[in-house]
Design an enzyme around this catalytic site. Structure first.
Site, mmCIF file in Angstrom:
data_model
loop_
_atom_site.group_PDB
_atom_site.id
_atom_site.type_symbol
_atom_site.label_atom_id
_atom_site.label_comp_id
_atom_site.label_asym_id
_atom_site.label_seq_id
_atom_site.Cartn_x
_atom_site.Cartn_y
_atom_site.Cartn_z
ATOM 1 N N SER A 1 14.149 11.471 -4.177
ATOM 2 C CA SER A 1 13.146 10.718 -3.439
ATOM 3 C C SER A 1 13.748 10.236 -2.110
ATOM 4 O O SER A 1 14.252 11.056 -1.347
ATOM 5 C CB SER A 1 12.627 9.558 -4.298
ATOM 6 O OG SER A 1 11.416 9.050 -3.801
ATOM 7 N N ARG B 1 3.124 -2.243 -5.423
ATOM 8 C CA ARG B 1 3.790 -1.607 -6.554
ATOM 9 C C ARG B 1 2.792 -0.884 -7.450
ATOM 10 O O ARG B 1 3.074 0.215 -7.960
ATOM 11 C CB ARG B 1 4.556 -2.648 -7.364
ATOM 12 C CG ARG B 1 5.317 -2.074 -8.543
ATOM 13 C CD ARG B 1 6.348 -1.046 -8.104
ATOM 14 N NE ARG B 1 7.265 -0.700 -9.193
ATOM 15 C CZ ARG B 1 8.307 0.105 -9.066
ATOM 16 N NH1 ARG B 1 8.557 0.647 -7.890
ATOM 17 N NH2 ARG B 1 9.096 0.366 -10.087
ATOM 18 N N ASP C 1 4.769 16.428 -9.895
ATOM 19 C CA ASP C 1 4.969 15.367 -8.901
ATOM 20 C C ASP C 1 3.753 15.257 -7.981
ATOM 21 O O ASP C 1 3.366 16.222 -7.315
ATOM 22 C CB ASP C 1 6.226 15.680 -8.081
ATOM 23 C CG ASP C 1 6.738 14.485 -7.284
ATOM 24 O OD1 ASP C 1 5.948 13.569 -6.993
ATOM 25 O OD2 ASP C 1 7.938 14.481 -6.945
ATOM 26 N N HIS D 1 6.732 12.266 -10.542
ATOM 27 C CA HIS D 1 7.838 12.061 -9.610
ATOM 28 C C HIS D 1 9.063 11.424 -10.272
ATOM 29 O O HIS D 1 10.201 11.841 -10.030
ATOM 30 C CB HIS D 1 7.349 11.175 -8.459
ATOM 31 C CG HIS D 1 8.381 10.910 -7.403
ATOM 32 N ND1 HIS D 1 8.880 11.889 -6.577
ATOM 33 C CD2 HIS D 1 9.009 9.762 -7.036
ATOM 34 C CE1 HIS D 1 9.765 11.368 -5.745
ATOM 35 N NE2 HIS D 1 9.862 10.084 -6.007
ATOM 36 N N ASP D 2 8.853 10.445 -11.125
ATOM 37 C CA ASP D 2 9.962 9.727 -11.746
ATOM 38 C C ASP D 2 10.766 10.574 -12.725
ATOM 39 O O ASP D 2 11.761 10.092 -13.285
ATOM 40 C CB ASP D 2 9.445 8.485 -12.481
ATOM 41 C CG ASP D 2 9.337 7.272 -11.566
ATOM 42 O OD1 ASP D 2 9.747 7.374 -10.399
ATOM 43 O OD2 ASP D 2 8.842 6.223 -12.037
#
Length: 379
Positions: free
Chosen positions: A145, A215, A313, A343-344
């Protein structure tokens, strides 16, 4: 010269002097927080065993915690073999100079006076940090990232320093979609009444409501749509009824409760000013800016580079890593992380990441132990 490194696993702060940003602002008396694991070594040819691990947006220098299954003795990033160093990025809130740090002129928080920084600035600060320690050679840079963006810039800016790179879940530049979604997160923070133009540090309040909203937005881009739907679907939060006669913030679907939990966790440990500065850094990411465009800049990267992406992702879609692989000047190979997580997955799919990293080190380090099973490369 043997660098005077901090004791293994101990958070240390290294003064590096003044820093001038890419855009022309000066940050005086910068301090960089870092941690290291393993013993430093330099071979006869001048090559060190330093592996720089680059953290993502809300990460920090404690790579042995957030990548704990991958960093350590006999692990993929082997601290018995390599000297692993992880810094907290410029603009951060975990020990490195950032908007919440004391300004040298008056001792008050930098706040709105803190300059914008780019990914290139993050790398140049880290280079200045290494110079201050007397480290002139890096065996590998590894990150995902925002950390992956730093790896790309390291390879372009300092190929004389970096011997190899592993880049995960990032693109050659910020896309318009990424800028838009990240701009919305910055706006959520800046529209919080407690923001005070960025000068909230001595007000007794903080724009945590805005940071929490940012967030929530971000976390949906970090996870896969399938994973979120399979986990939560349309289930109400236990004891709540989101289908009542009137909408109420206290009557939530389970996914809303989950996002509230993620928001509370971040606001408890992270600074809103840092979040805005670093998110803006991601919006400024463009390997081709001032270098003749993306493909030309990528083709000029001669550092051997592994690229990997996640098939689900949303934030940095896999086609962006495919673009990197087609245009990098020295591609080692490309790997696909298959996961519903999104993505994580470069943080959570540790078994796949372990195989990818072991194969990476086997390719760039002739004396590295054999990889634990081969992975399929897509070249």
């Amino acid at each position: 010269m043997t660098p005077n490194l901090a004791r293994p696993g101990v958070l240390a702060r290294q003064p590096i002097g003044d820093f001038r940003t890419e855009a022309g602002a000066t940050i005086p008396e910068v301090t960089v927080a870092y941690q290291r694991w393993g013993s430093y070594r330099v071979d006869a040819d001048g090559t060190s065993n330093v592996v720089l691990v680059e953290h993502a947006l809300t990460g920090d220098s404690d790579a042995a915690s957030w990548w704990g299954d991958l960093v350590g003795p006999n692990k993929a990033i082997d601290t018995d073999r390599y000297c692993v160093i992880c810094t907290n990025v410029i603009g951060g809130c975990q020990g490195t100079t950032g908007p919440g740090s004391a300004h040298p002129a008056d001792g008050r928080a930098w706040g709105s006076r803190f300059p914008a920084v780019s990914i290139r600035d993050q790398v140049e600060v880290e280079k200045q940090f290494l110079d201050s320690l007397g480290i002139t050679s890096v065996f590998a840079v590894i990150g995902g990232s925002m950390g992956g963006a730093r790896c790309l810039e390291w390879s372009y800016l300092h190929p004389e320093v970096v011997a190899a790179a592993a880049v995960f879940a990032v693109s050659a530049r910020a896309s318009a979609w990424q800028i838009g979604i990240q701009g919305a997160q910055i706006a959520a923070i800046e529209n919080d009444p407690s923001w005070h133009g960025g000068d909230y540090y001595d007000t007794g309040t903080a724009p945590n409501a805005g940071l929490a909203t940012a967030r929530r937005i971000a976390h949906l881009t970090y996870r896969g749509e399938l994973e979120i739907d399979e986990r939560f679907g349309t289930t109400p939060q236990t004891g709540e009824n989101p289908l009542g006669a009137h909408r109420s913030a206290g009557q939530r679907f389970a996914v809303e409760s989950y996002l509230d939990y993620q928001a509370r966790k971040l606001t408890a440990r992270f600074d809103a000013g840092t979040y805005a500065v670093l998110t803006d850094s991601l919006n400024r990411h463009d390997i081709g800016r001032g270098r003749g465009g993306l493909n030309r800049a990528l083709s000029e990267i001669t550092v051997p580079t592994l690229v990997a992406g996640v098939d689900t992702d949303i934030l940095y879609p896999y086609h962006q890593q495919e673009h990197l692989s087609r245009n990098l000047g020295n591609l080692l190979g490309m790997a696909k992380i298959v996961s519903p997580v999104g993505h994580d997955a470069f943080l959570t799919e540790t078994r796949q990441m372990d195989r990818i990293l072991r194969n990476f080190f086997e390719q760039v380090d002739p004396d590295a132990p054999g990889a634990a099973g081969q992975i399929e490369y897509y070249i």
